[in-house]
Scaffold this motif. Structure first.
Motif, PDB file in Angstrom:
ATOM      1  N   HIS A  38      -4.007  -6.467  13.477  1.00 50.23           N
ATOM      2  CA  HIS A  38      -3.336  -7.035  12.093  1.00 50.23           C
ATOM      3  C   HIS A  38      -3.763  -8.349  12.079  1.00 50.23           C
ATOM      4  O   HIS A  38      -4.131  -8.815  11.049  1.00 50.23           O
ATOM      5  N   GLU A  44      -4.259  -8.318   4.145  1.00 47.69           N
ATOM      6  CA  GLU A  44      -4.609  -7.094   3.656  1.00 47.69           C
ATOM      7  C   GLU A  44      -4.015  -5.818   4.321  1.00 47.69           C
ATOM      8  O   GLU A  44      -3.544  -4.983   3.833  1.00 47.69           O
ATOM      9  N   VAL A  45      -4.391  -5.952   5.800  1.00 48.82           N
ATOM     10  CA  VAL A  45      -3.884  -4.929   6.299  1.00 48.82           C
ATOM     11  C   VAL A  45      -2.179  -4.505   6.276  1.00 48.82           C
ATOM     12  O   VAL A  45      -1.738  -3.379   6.097  1.00 48.82           O
ATOM     13  N   ASP A  48      -1.285  -3.304   2.921  1.00 49.81           N
ATOM     14  CA  ASP A  48      -1.806  -1.917   2.753  1.00 49.81           C
ATOM     15  C   ASP A  48      -0.741  -1.050   3.286  1.00 49.81           C
ATOM     16  O   ASP A  48      -0.207   0.034   3.060  1.00 49.81           O
ATOM     17  N   CYS A  49      -0.226  -1.351   4.773  1.00 53.35           N
ATOM     18  CA  CYS A  49       0.962  -0.887   5.374  1.00 53.35           C
ATOM     19  C   CYS A  49       2.113  -0.626   4.589  1.00 53.35           C
ATOM     20  O   CYS A  49       2.832   0.643   4.663  1.00 53.35           O
ATOM     21  N   ARG A  51       2.394  -1.008   1.359  1.00 49.59           N
ATOM     22  CA  ARG A  51       2.192   0.125   0.198  1.00 49.59           C
ATOM     23  C   ARG A  51       2.216   1.622   0.808  1.00 49.59           C
ATOM     24  O   ARG A  51       2.878   2.245   0.041  1.00 49.59           O
ATOM     25  N   ARG A  52       1.380   1.970   1.683  1.00 50.29           N
ATOM     26  CA  ARG A  52       1.414   3.288   2.155  1.00 50.29           C
ATOM     27  C   ARG A  52       2.306   3.799   2.989  1.00 50.29           C
ATOM     28  O   ARG A  52       2.614   4.884   2.801  1.00 50.29           O
ATOM     29  N   TRP A  64      -3.869   5.818   7.208  1.00 52.55           N
ATOM     30  CA  TRP A  64      -4.770   5.140   7.269  1.00 52.55           C
ATOM     31  C   TRP A  64      -4.486   3.916   6.416  1.00 52.55           C
ATOM     32  O   TRP A  64      -3.837   4.122   5.475  1.00 52.55           O
ATOM     33  N   THR A  65      -5.303   2.467   6.591  1.00 48.92           N
ATOM     34  CA  THR A  65      -5.251   1.591   5.636  1.00 48.92           C
ATOM     35  C   THR A  65      -6.643   0.952   5.659  1.00 48.92           C
ATOM     36  O   THR A  65      -7.461   1.456   6.584  1.00 48.92           O
ATOM     37  N   THR A  66      -6.698  -0.024   4.860  1.00 50.65           N
ATOM     38  CA  THR A  66      -8.237  -0.776   4.879  1.00 50.65           C
ATOM     39  C   THR A  66      -8.242  -1.460   6.294  1.00 50.65           C
ATOM     40  O   THR A  66      -7.156  -1.629   6.856  1.00 50.65           O
ATOM     41  N   TRP A  74     -12.348   1.381   8.079  1.00 45.89           N
ATOM     42  CA  TRP A  74     -10.566   1.874   7.965  1.00 45.89           C
ATOM     43  C   TRP A  74     -10.099   1.486   9.175  1.00 45.89           C
ATOM     44  O   TRP A  74     -10.735   1.458  10.222  1.00 45.89           O
ATOM     45  N   HIS A  77      -3.841   4.210  11.601  1.00 43.01           N
ATOM     46  CA  HIS A  77      -2.772   3.860  12.590  1.00 43.01           C
ATOM     47  C   HIS A  77      -1.763   5.124  13.178  1.00 43.01           C
ATOM     48  O   HIS A  77      -1.804   6.302  12.510  1.00 43.01           O
TER      49      HIS A  77
END
Length: 172
Positions: A38, A44-45, A48-49, A51-52, A64-66, A74, A77
Protein backbone atom coordinates in the motif's frame (compact mmCIF):
# COMPACT_ATOMS: atom_id res chain seq x y z
CA UNK A 1 4.15 -25.20 -17.39
CA UNK A 2 4.76 -22.46 -14.88
CA UNK A 3 8.38 -21.77 -13.98
CA UNK A 4 8.58 -21.30 -10.19
CA UNK A 5 11.54 -19.06 -9.40
CA UNK A 6 12.99 -17.54 -6.24
CA UNK A 7 14.53 -14.16 -5.55
CA UNK A 8 15.51 -12.39 -2.36
CA UNK A 9 14.33 -8.82 -2.19
CA UNK A 10 11.53 -6.29 -2.03
CA UNK A 11 8.28 -7.48 -3.60
CA UNK A 12 7.19 -3.90 -4.31
CA UNK A 13 10.15 -3.39 -6.68
CA UNK A 14 9.59 -6.49 -8.84
CA UNK A 15 9.36 -5.91 -12.61
CA UNK A 16 6.42 -8.26 -13.26
CA UNK A 17 2.89 -8.02 -14.61
CA UNK A 18 1.32 -8.53 -11.18
CA UNK A 19 2.43 -8.54 -7.55
CA UNK A 20 0.55 -10.58 -4.97
CA UNK A 21 -0.39 -8.88 -1.72
CA UNK A 22 -0.85 -10.90 1.47
CA UNK A 23 -3.86 -8.86 2.60
CA UNK A 24 -6.28 -9.01 5.51
CA UNK A 25 -10.02 -9.60 5.19
CA UNK A 26 -10.88 -5.89 5.45
CA UNK A 27 -8.79 -4.99 2.36
CA UNK A 28 -7.90 -1.57 3.79
CA UNK A 29 -4.14 -1.95 4.22
CA UNK A 30 -2.24 -3.30 7.18
CA UNK A 31 1.26 -4.27 8.24
CA UNK A 32 3.98 -6.46 6.75
CA UNK A 33 3.68 -7.13 3.01
CA UNK A 34 0.25 -5.45 2.95
CA UNK A 35 1.59 -2.22 4.45
CA UNK A 36 4.62 -2.18 2.17
CA UNK A 37 2.50 -2.70 -0.95
CA UNK A 38 0.00 0.00 0.00
CA UNK A 39 2.85 2.41 0.79
CA UNK A 40 4.66 1.70 -2.50
CA UNK A 41 1.50 1.77 -4.60
CA UNK A 42 0.16 4.96 -3.09
CA UNK A 43 -3.39 6.12 -2.34
CA UNK A 44 -4.82 4.75 -5.61
CA UNK A 45 -4.39 1.21 -4.26
CA UNK A 46 -6.53 1.85 -1.19
CA UNK A 47 -9.11 3.75 -3.26
CA UNK A 48 -9.37 0.80 -5.67
CA UNK A 49 -9.66 -1.66 -2.73
CA UNK A 50 -12.52 0.38 -1.26
CA UNK A 51 -14.28 0.44 -4.65
CA UNK A 52 -13.74 -3.22 -5.60
CA UNK A 53 -14.02 -4.82 -2.15
CA UNK A 54 -16.62 -2.85 -0.17
CA UNK A 55 -17.24 -5.89 2.06
CA UNK A 56 -13.63 -7.10 2.11
CA UNK A 57 -12.44 -10.47 0.85
CA UNK A 58 -12.85 -13.99 2.22
CA UNK A 59 -9.92 -16.05 3.47
CA UNK A 60 -8.48 -18.10 0.60
CA UNK A 61 -9.91 -15.82 -2.08
CA UNK A 62 -8.20 -13.27 -4.35
CA UNK A 63 -9.03 -10.19 -6.37
CA UNK A 64 -7.13 -7.44 -8.16
CA UNK A 65 -6.56 -3.70 -8.11
CA UNK A 66 -4.30 -1.23 -9.81
CA UNK A 67 -0.66 -1.30 -8.68
CA UNK A 68 -0.58 2.47 -8.44
CA UNK A 69 3.00 3.78 -8.42
CA UNK A 70 4.63 0.32 -8.34
CA UNK A 71 6.37 -1.04 -11.48
CA UNK A 72 3.83 -3.88 -11.79
CA UNK A 73 0.57 -3.30 -13.66
CA UNK A 74 -1.69 -5.00 -11.11
CA UNK A 75 -1.83 -6.12 -7.51
CA UNK A 76 -3.53 -9.42 -6.86
CA UNK A 77 -4.71 -9.37 -3.25
CA UNK A 78 -5.23 -12.62 -1.36
CA UNK A 79 -6.23 -13.28 2.24
CA UNK A 80 -4.23 -16.08 3.82
CA UNK A 81 -5.40 -18.20 6.73
CA UNK A 82 -4.42 -16.98 10.21
CA UNK A 83 -3.19 -19.92 12.32
CA UNK A 84 -3.46 -17.78 15.45
CA UNK A 85 -7.22 -17.62 14.84
CA UNK A 86 -7.52 -21.37 14.31
CA UNK A 87 -7.37 -21.32 10.48
CA UNK A 88 -5.08 -24.35 10.17
CA UNK A 89 -6.42 -26.08 7.04
CA UNK A 90 -3.60 -26.22 4.45
CA UNK A 91 -6.24 -26.17 1.70
CA UNK A 92 -7.09 -22.56 2.66
CA UNK A 93 -3.47 -21.58 2.06
CA UNK A 94 -3.29 -23.52 -1.21
CA UNK A 95 -6.51 -21.76 -2.27
CA UNK A 96 -4.74 -18.40 -2.01
CA UNK A 97 -2.17 -19.41 -4.61
CA UNK A 98 -4.74 -21.16 -6.83
CA UNK A 99 -7.07 -18.14 -6.79
CA UNK A 100 -4.17 -15.77 -7.51
CA UNK A 101 -3.29 -17.79 -10.60
CA UNK A 102 -6.94 -17.74 -11.71
CA UNK A 103 -7.07 -13.96 -11.31
CA UNK A 104 -3.74 -13.63 -13.14
CA UNK A 105 -5.20 -15.66 -16.01
CA UNK A 106 -8.26 -13.38 -16.13
CA UNK A 107 -5.93 -10.36 -16.36
CA UNK A 108 -3.59 -11.96 -18.89
CA UNK A 109 -0.61 -11.65 -16.52
CA UNK A 110 2.34 -13.80 -17.60
CA UNK A 111 4.68 -12.96 -14.70
CA UNK A 112 3.54 -12.81 -11.07
CA UNK A 113 5.58 -12.12 -7.92
CA UNK A 114 4.35 -13.84 -4.74
CA UNK A 115 5.24 -13.34 -1.10
CA UNK A 116 5.15 -16.35 1.21
CA UNK A 117 1.48 -15.93 2.19
CA UNK A 118 0.60 -16.40 5.89
CA UNK A 119 4.24 -17.01 6.92
CA UNK A 120 4.52 -13.76 8.87
CA UNK A 121 2.15 -12.57 11.57
CA UNK A 122 -0.44 -15.18 10.52
CA UNK A 123 1.78 -17.81 12.10
CA UNK A 124 2.36 -20.51 9.47
CA UNK A 125 5.73 -22.25 9.78
CA UNK A 126 8.05 -21.22 6.97
CA UNK A 127 8.58 -24.79 5.83
CA UNK A 128 4.84 -25.52 5.61
CA UNK A 129 4.12 -22.21 3.86
CA UNK A 130 6.96 -22.78 1.35
CA UNK A 131 5.90 -26.36 0.61
CA UNK A 132 2.28 -25.37 -0.02
CA UNK A 133 3.33 -22.41 -2.18
CA UNK A 134 5.74 -24.34 -4.39
CA UNK A 135 3.54 -27.42 -4.77
CA UNK A 136 0.44 -25.37 -5.59
CA UNK A 137 2.20 -23.07 -8.05
CA UNK A 138 3.70 -26.07 -9.84
CA UNK A 139 0.49 -28.08 -10.15
CA UNK A 140 -2.29 -25.60 -10.93
CA UNK A 141 -2.93 -25.25 -14.69
CA UNK A 142 -2.37 -21.62 -15.67
CA UNK A 143 -1.16 -19.32 -18.41
CA UNK A 144 1.28 -17.68 -15.99
CA UNK A 145 4.79 -18.36 -17.32
CA UNK A 146 6.73 -17.31 -14.20
CA UNK A 147 5.57 -17.49 -10.60
CA UNK A 148 8.32 -15.66 -8.74
CA UNK A 149 8.51 -16.25 -5.00
CA UNK A 150 10.06 -13.21 -3.34
CA UNK A 151 11.77 -13.90 -0.01
CA UNK A 152 12.32 -10.93 2.25
CA UNK A 153 14.68 -12.69 4.67
CA UNK A 154 17.24 -15.49 4.77
CA UNK A 155 15.02 -18.00 6.58
CA UNK A 156 12.20 -17.65 4.03
CA UNK A 157 14.69 -17.84 1.16
CA UNK A 158 16.17 -21.07 2.53
CA UNK A 159 12.75 -22.68 3.06
CA UNK A 160 11.53 -21.81 -0.42
CA UNK A 161 14.80 -22.87 -2.03
CA UNK A 162 14.67 -26.24 -0.28
CA UNK A 163 11.16 -26.94 -1.67
CA UNK A 164 11.99 -25.71 -5.16
CA UNK A 165 15.01 -28.04 -5.29
CA UNK A 166 13.31 -31.09 -3.72
CA UNK A 167 10.03 -30.92 -5.61
CA UNK A 168 11.30 -30.42 -9.13
CA UNK A 169 8.69 -31.25 -11.75
CA UNK A 170 9.24 -34.34 -13.87
CA UNK A 171 10.73 -33.70 -17.28
CA UNK A 172 9.94 -35.79 -20.28
Amino acid sequence: MTDVTLVRGDITAQQVDAVVNAANNAMRGGGGVDGAIHAAGGPEVLADCVRRFPDGLATGDAGWTTAGAMPARWIIHTVGPDRRRGQTDPELLASCYRRCLEVADELGAATVAFPLVSAGVYGWRLDDAARIAVQTLRTVPTGVREARLVAFGDAAHQAIDRWIRTSRPATG
